[in-house]
Scaffold this active site. Structure first.
Site, PDB file in Angstrom:
ATOM      1  N   ASP A  20      10.671  -1.890 -20.837  1.00  0.00           N
ATOM      2  CA  ASP A  20      10.244  -1.966 -19.436  1.00  0.00           C
ATOM      3  C   ASP A  20      10.131  -0.567 -18.859  1.00  0.00           C
ATOM      4  OD1 ASP A  20      10.248  -2.402 -16.493  1.00  0.00           O
ATOM      5  OD2 ASP A  20      10.583  -4.490 -17.073  1.00  0.00           O
ATOM      6  N   THR A  29      -2.468  -1.028 -16.190  1.00  0.00           N
ATOM      7  CA  THR A  29      -1.338  -1.716 -16.836  1.00  0.00           C
ATOM      8  C   THR A  29      -1.780  -3.009 -17.513  1.00  0.00           C
ATOM      9  OG1 THR A  29       0.220  -0.815 -15.245  1.00  0.00           O
ATOM     10  CG2 THR A  29       0.909  -2.804 -16.420  1.00  0.00           C
ATOM     11  N   THR A  45      -1.784 -16.140 -16.068  1.00  0.00           N
ATOM     12  CA  THR A  45      -1.637 -16.843 -14.787  1.00  0.00           C
ATOM     13  C   THR A  45      -2.730 -17.893 -14.613  1.00  0.00           C
ATOM     14  OG1 THR A  45      -1.837 -16.501 -12.398  1.00  0.00           O
ATOM     15  CG2 THR A  45      -2.923 -14.898 -13.777  1.00  0.00           C
ATOM     16  N   ASP A  46      -2.456 -18.887 -13.758  1.00  0.00           N
ATOM     17  CA  ASP A  46      -3.500 -19.868 -13.420  1.00  0.00           C
ATOM     18  C   ASP A  46      -4.589 -19.242 -12.542  1.00  0.00           C
ATOM     19  OD1 ASP A  46      -2.012 -19.632 -11.061  1.00  0.00           O
ATOM     20  OD2 ASP A  46      -1.666 -21.786 -10.809  1.00  0.00           O
ATOM     21  N   GLU A  47      -4.301 -18.060 -11.978  1.00  0.00           N
ATOM     22  CA  GLU A  47      -5.258 -17.460 -11.039  1.00  0.00           C
ATOM     23  C   GLU A  47      -6.546 -17.021 -11.721  1.00  0.00           C
ATOM     24  OE1 GLU A  47      -3.687 -14.866  -8.051  1.00  0.00           O
ATOM     25  OE2 GLU A  47      -1.694 -15.738  -8.208  1.00  0.00           O
ATOM     26  N   TYR A  90      -6.198  -8.538  -9.100  1.00  0.00           N
ATOM     27  CA  TYR A  90      -5.079  -8.944  -9.961  1.00  0.00           C
ATOM     28  C   TYR A  90      -5.552  -9.953 -11.005  1.00  0.00           C
ATOM     29  CZ  TYR A  90      -1.144 -11.858 -11.457  1.00  0.00           C
ATOM     30  OH  TYR A  90      -0.260 -12.599 -12.213  1.00  0.00           O
ATOM     31  N   LYS A 109      -5.869  -9.693 -15.124  1.00  0.00           N
ATOM     32  CA  LYS A 109      -5.188 -10.608 -16.062  1.00  0.00           C
ATOM     33  C   LYS A 109      -6.232 -11.300 -16.951  1.00  0.00           C
ATOM     34  CE  LYS A 109      -1.322 -11.609 -16.196  1.00  0.00           C
ATOM     35  NZ  LYS A 109      -0.177 -11.004 -16.952  1.00  0.00           N
ATOM     36  N   TYR A 145      -0.170 -16.648   6.006  1.00  0.00           N
ATOM     37  CA  TYR A 145      -1.583 -16.264   5.999  1.00  0.00           C
ATOM     38  C   TYR A 145      -2.465 -17.405   6.532  1.00  0.00           C
ATOM     39  CZ  TYR A 145      -1.047 -12.029   3.134  1.00  0.00           C
ATOM     40  OH  TYR A 145      -0.743 -10.782   2.666  1.00  0.00           O
ATOM     41  N   ARG A 201      -0.613 -24.350  -3.643  1.00  0.00           N
ATOM     42  CA  ARG A 201      -0.190 -23.768  -4.919  1.00  0.00           C
ATOM     43  C   ARG A 201       0.680 -24.795  -5.627  1.00  0.00           C
ATOM     44  NH1 ARG A 201      -3.634 -21.097  -3.338  1.00  0.00           N
ATOM     45  NH2 ARG A 201      -3.687 -18.863  -2.893  1.00  0.00           N
ATOM     46  N   ASP A 215      -5.690 -14.044   7.522  1.00  0.00           N
ATOM     47  CA  ASP A 215      -5.651 -14.480   6.117  1.00  0.00           C
ATOM     48  C   ASP A 215      -5.920 -13.307   5.174  1.00  0.00           C
ATOM     49  OD1 ASP A 215      -5.318 -16.197   4.040  1.00  0.00           O
ATOM     50  OD2 ASP A 215      -7.005 -17.510   4.528  1.00  0.00           O
ATOM     51  N   ARG A 216      -5.355 -13.412   3.980  1.00  0.00           N
ATOM     52  CA  ARG A 216      -5.615 -12.438   2.908  1.00  0.00           C
ATOM     53  C   ARG A 216      -7.101 -12.464   2.561  1.00  0.00           C
ATOM     54  NH1 ARG A 216      -2.377 -14.274  -2.262  1.00  0.00           N
ATOM     55  NH2 ARG A 216      -0.772 -12.762  -1.768  1.00  0.00           N
TER      56      ARG A 216
HETATM   57  N1  LIG Z   1       5.553 -14.486 -10.607  1.00  0.00           N
HETATM   58  C1  LIG Z   1       4.664 -15.452 -10.750  1.00  0.00           C
HETATM   59  O1  LIG Z   1       4.658 -16.427  -9.989  1.00  0.00           O
HETATM   60  C2  LIG Z   1       3.649 -15.387 -11.868  1.00  0.00           C
HETATM   61  C3  LIG Z   1       2.706 -16.429 -11.954  1.00  0.00           C
HETATM   62  C4  LIG Z   1       1.779 -16.383 -12.989  1.00  0.00           C
HETATM   63  C5  LIG Z   1       1.818 -15.381 -13.940  1.00  0.00           C
HETATM   64  N2  LIG Z   1       2.737 -14.387 -13.823  1.00  0.00           N
HETATM   65  C6  LIG Z   1       2.739 -13.330 -14.851  1.00  0.00           C
HETATM   66  O2  LIG Z   1       4.035 -13.294 -15.439  1.00  0.00           O
HETATM   67  C7  LIG Z   1       4.369 -11.957 -15.809  1.00  0.00           C
HETATM   68  C8  LIG Z   1       5.699 -11.579 -15.180  1.00  0.00           C
HETATM   69  O3  LIG Z   1       5.598 -11.724 -13.760  1.00  0.00           O
HETATM   70  P1  LIG Z   1       6.781 -11.285 -12.800  1.00  0.00           P
HETATM   71  O4  LIG Z   1       6.630 -12.061 -11.549  1.00  0.00           O
HETATM   72  O5  LIG Z   1       8.060 -11.309 -13.532  1.00  0.00           O
HETATM   73  O6  LIG Z   1       6.355  -9.776 -12.519  1.00  0.00           O
HETATM   74  P2  LIG Z   1       7.223  -8.598 -11.890  1.00  0.00           P
HETATM   75  O7  LIG Z   1       6.267  -7.778 -11.086  1.00  0.00           O
HETATM   76  O8  LIG Z   1       8.447  -9.139 -11.237  1.00  0.00           O
HETATM   77  O9  LIG Z   1       7.711  -7.762 -13.163  1.00  0.00           O
HETATM   78  C9  LIG Z   1       6.838  -6.976 -13.939  1.00  0.00           C
HETATM   79  C10 LIG Z   1       7.696  -6.128 -14.856  1.00  0.00           C
HETATM   80  O10 LIG Z   1       6.827  -5.363 -15.696  1.00  0.00           O
HETATM   81  C11 LIG Z   1       7.310  -4.025 -15.753  1.00  0.00           C
HETATM   82  N3  LIG Z   1       6.165  -3.140 -16.047  1.00  0.00           N
HETATM   83  C12 LIG Z   1       5.091  -2.881 -15.249  1.00  0.00           C
HETATM   84  N4  LIG Z   1       4.270  -2.018 -15.857  1.00  0.00           N
HETATM   85  C13 LIG Z   1       4.810  -1.751 -17.083  1.00  0.00           C
HETATM   86  C14 LIG Z   1       4.409  -0.940 -18.183  1.00  0.00           C
HETATM   87  N5  LIG Z   1       3.279  -0.236 -18.141  1.00  0.00           N
HETATM   88  N6  LIG Z   1       5.200  -0.907 -19.284  1.00  0.00           N
HETATM   89  C15 LIG Z   1       6.363  -1.617 -19.324  1.00  0.00           C
HETATM   90  N7  LIG Z   1       6.797  -2.370 -18.302  1.00  0.00           N
HETATM   91  C16 LIG Z   1       6.027  -2.451 -17.194  1.00  0.00           C
HETATM   92  C17 LIG Z   1       7.893  -3.794 -14.365  1.00  0.00           C
HETATM   93  O11 LIG Z   1       8.801  -2.684 -14.358  1.00  0.00           O
HETATM   94  C18 LIG Z   1       8.583  -5.136 -14.107  1.00  0.00           C
HETATM   95  O12 LIG Z   1       9.891  -5.141 -14.653  1.00  0.00           O
HETATM   96  C19 LIG Z   1       3.203 -11.081 -15.334  1.00  0.00           C
HETATM   97  O13 LIG Z   1       2.377 -10.827 -16.440  1.00  0.00           O
HETATM   98  C20 LIG Z   1       2.492 -11.937 -14.310  1.00  0.00           C
HETATM   99  O14 LIG Z   1       1.113 -11.626 -14.257  1.00  0.00           O
HETATM  100  C21 LIG Z   1       3.645 -14.363 -12.801  1.00  0.00           C
END
Ligand SMILES: NC(=O)c1ccc[n+]([C@@H]2O[C@H](COP(=O)([O-])OP(=O)(O)OC[C@H]3O[C@@H](n4cnc5c(N)ncnc54)[C@H](O)[C@@H]3O)[C@@H](O)[C@H]2O)c1
Length: 353
Positions: free
Chosen positions: A31, A98, A132-134, A158, A162, A215, A222, A289-290
């Protein structure tokens, strides 16, 4: 062992805690600890013999190649991402860097490593891409939920980033034979979520006596998935999922954002009542709204349910209640995140923030 990326984030840390509680197989967490990565999420396993942490970037090819050669994982579970839609409209480049370029670099390293393994281990290797579902875009009220065959129609920077990652993952399976699987989950909720996301944001502002921003009309729908259910689904995908396949993961809990906010308020009324009979819902404030806000997401989870035997267990109302209770019981975690003091961990560990 497993290599987990982004394990200090919300979902990654829940996955690691669940994994170490249920498996004796060790796990390495890579991380970068961006603003969203909080190593304190993993304080309870910091000295666990099966837990290893490396501070670094998924885009650092030499680092990742070295870690793969040294630790020889049987799978990569890839969570690391920039994950906040609002931030993506303000600064999309970091999301491409990223989510797209970082994932590409990780795929290249994984592919070189997997190709070096003996045939049996190479065939058993898995690259799990947490998407993600998005990426499927927005649904109208009466539309059927997203299946895995729904066309890609990402609407935010975003979700576009993805989607880009998903296409690369698919290409690495088809072109190079890397055993990849992508998952598409709905909105996660639960403990340790960064308070820029809806539920912890509302709890934090409600307790602070601040307006609760909703928003637009708040009628965006969702599906809400408890993070522990999501992690259990990922474990099922890791063990039984078929390479080259994708699986949708949902909580069977479609709610409008306004309903979610009202549910948080009602739970707080019960667990932390305001003086004078006031109600937290009085703090709700509708804001502009966003931009490009998707109206509805919904998940058809029949594939993962019938093929892998997974279905969500946490009922939304109970999960929400437990989540609100967790934030009330862990004020020091919330304070550490909101004051930014959790970032001091990097300085303590490495002398840099
Ligand atoms: N949270 C949700 O509701 C949700 C829904 C659908 C999909 N997701 C996907 O699930 C995954 C996790 O989501 P989350 O909510 O835990 O995200 P988060 O933002 O809480 O955590 C992301 C983590 O990735 C690390 N990170 C970022 N860039 C990095 C890099 N270049 N190298 C190494 N580490 C890096 C960050 O430090 C952080 O710990 C993501 O891929 C997100 O797109 C999340």
């Amino acid at each position: 062992m497993l290599l987990v990326t982004g394990g200090c984030g919300f979902i990654g840390s829940a996955f690691i805690l669940q994994w170490l509680a249920q498996s004796s197989e060790p796990l390495l967490n890579l991380d970068l600890i961006t603003y969203a990565g909080n190593p304190h999420n993993l304080d309870s396993v910091a000295t666990h013999p099966g837990y290893h942490f490396v501070h670094g970037d998924i885009g650092d090819s030499a680092l990742v190649a070295g870690l793969l050669a040294q630790h020889r994982p049987r799978a990569i579970v890839h969570f690391a991402a920039e994950s906040h839609v609002d931030r993506s409209s303000a600064g999309p480049l970091a999301f491409v860097q990223t989510n797209v370029v970082g994932t590409l670099k990780l795929l290249e390293a994984a592919c070189a490593y997997q190709g070096s393994l003996p045939a049996q281990q190479a065939a058993a290797f898995r690259f799990i891409n947490v998407s993600t579902d998005e990426v499927y875009g927005s649904l109208e009220p009466g539309d059927p939920p997203f299946t895995e065959l729904h066309r890609y129609q990402p609407n935010s920077p975003y979700s576009a980033s993805k989607a880009g990652a998903d296409h690369l993952v698919r290409a690495w399976h088809h072109t190079y034979g890397l055993p990849t699987i992508s998952t598409h989950c709905s909105n996660n909720y639960g403990p340790r979520q960064f308070p820029e996301k809806l539920i912890p944001l509302v709890i934090h502002k409600a307790l602070g006596g601040l307006p609760l921003p909703v928003y637009g009309d708040g009628l965006q729908v969702r599906d809400w998935l408890h993070v522990d259910d999501h992690c259990a689904a990922l474990r099922a995908v890791l063990e039984k999922g078929q390479p080259g396949q994708t699986y949708n993961i949902g909580g069977r809990s479609e709610r409008t954002n306004l309903t979610v906010v009202r549910t948080v308020c009602a739970t707080l009324d019960e667990l932390r009542p305001l003086p004078g009979g006031r109600k937290y819902a009085e703090q709700i404030s509708h804001v502009t709204d966003r931009k490009g806000h998707d109206r509805r997401y919904a998940i058809d989870d029949r594939k993962i349910s019938s093929e892998l035997g997974w279905s969500p267990r946490v009922a939304f109302e109970q999960g929400m209640r437990d989540t609100v209770a967790w934030y009330l019981d862990n004020p020091q975690w919330v304070q550490g995140v909101t004051t930014g003091s959790y970032r001091q961990w990097l300085t303590q560990q490495y002398g840099t923030a």
